[in-house]
Design an enzyme around this catalytic site. Sequence first.
Site, PDB file in Angstrom:
ATOM      1  CB  CYS A 314       7.484  -1.712  -9.423  1.00  0.00           C
ATOM      2  SG  CYS A 314       7.336  -0.306 -10.562  1.00  0.00           S
ATOM      3  CG  HIS A 411       4.354  -4.542 -12.275  1.00  0.00           C
ATOM      4  ND1 HIS A 411       4.190  -4.477 -10.915  1.00  0.00           N
ATOM      5  CD2 HIS A 411       4.730  -3.299 -12.673  1.00  0.00           C
ATOM      6  CE1 HIS A 411       4.446  -3.250 -10.493  1.00  0.00           C
ATOM      7  NE2 HIS A 411       4.774  -2.514 -11.541  1.00  0.00           N
TER       8      HIS A 411
END
Length: 469
Positions: A314, A411
């Site tokens: 991310c 994630h």
Amino acid sequence: AGLARAYANRGLGVRPFKPQNMSNNAAVTADGGEIGRAQALQARAARCALTTDLNPVLLKPQTEIGAQLVVHGRVRGNADARAYQRMKGELLPEVLTSYRRLRESSDLVLVEGAGSAAEVNLRAGDIANMGFAEAAQMPVVLIGDIDRGGVIASLVGTWALLPEAERRLVAGYTVNKFRGDVRLFDGGLQVIRERTGMRCFGVVPFYAEAHKLPAEDALALEHRGAEGASRPIKVAVPVLSRIANFDDLDPLAAEPDVEVVFVPRGQALPGDADLVVLPGSKATLADLAVLRAQAWDQDMLAHRRRGGWIVGLCGGYQMLGRSLADPHGTEGAAGSADGLGLLELDTELAGDKTLVQARGSCRLSGESVAGYEMHIGRSSGPALDRPWLELDGRSDGAVSADGRVLGCYLHGLFAADGFRHAFLSRLRARAVSGVAYEREVETALDGLAAHLEAHLDLDALLEAATDAV
């Protein structure tokens, strides 16, 4: 989470609820909202669906005094601490709406406070503790953490600071994380009873297996040393100032041949690391500056020259690129900076926030992955021509030409056992460990529930909740 699983095991429809949470560890709901990571774990424990009602107000710190405000799963703006204190009372109707929906759809709602019930300096407009309890007219159980010390003073002091109207809501207390012979605390229980008259629902011994559950927020990193047990594969993780969703690394730490080292500021990244992971961040540009101030960028470049592996997740993925821009000040002060230049990638933090659950496979190994995306910004550049993942029919992430620098927006990908083994096997030859990460989380939740059944009067707690209905 333990109470949620214990009551769910009794056949009750349980819903966890936290009116206000402050954490950069968050999860994505099925309807595209975000809530605190802890409430996602509690929902899993309760075996209920993940909805934004479980955590209607989420504060995601971006600076020492400011945070992003998320209401009912959607970003509503940014606020510094003073501004939020003035506006939080206005959020009470929305918090109560979520609570009532949960109450109507369940047998039991377990409400978690935030901080202390006796924060009298912040009591005006409170929506997280006694302010919410008073508005909802619900019973309160005080939890004393004896592992921190001073539990008698904490419980007695809290009682002393509560006004009479709030004392009437207190059904009793429990003492948590006790180590040693619980009979040695009999005198403490007597003192608390004499000073407050409160009922004790039980003393819970420290449950070591709780470390197998995802941590709520970055405070947990303060209790993790920079060096762990020496194992064949070493993973180094720089602890960024606004680190987010670092539970992405929990499945790696669960492997018996993997040592995950969380490196605090002031220390160099270990030179013998096999892999460096740049985790997510709530303030990516600011944390990129922290990375450089700590000379971790130089450590990473040296690691790369030695043939080491690097993964960015991310915000960490965005830092690996050539440039990073936040023209509208989405995550703090507007600005731009050169990235680490390890991937031919440019990112601009603009547009709507991506909040989506996703599943797919790794383009390198073919193994399945699943998780969620939660990020601001769009990335572009030649690196995207070599994607790492295929998610729901689209490409995600990037891989360097030699395959040793990888990044993505997903994630939770390391929770997939097959993918995790295939990835680690590229670092070093290894046998399949047999670790089934998701099953281990379930085992830990069931163990915690049994632990609470043995040491708390769950019948009495349930009776207190029923009496208040």
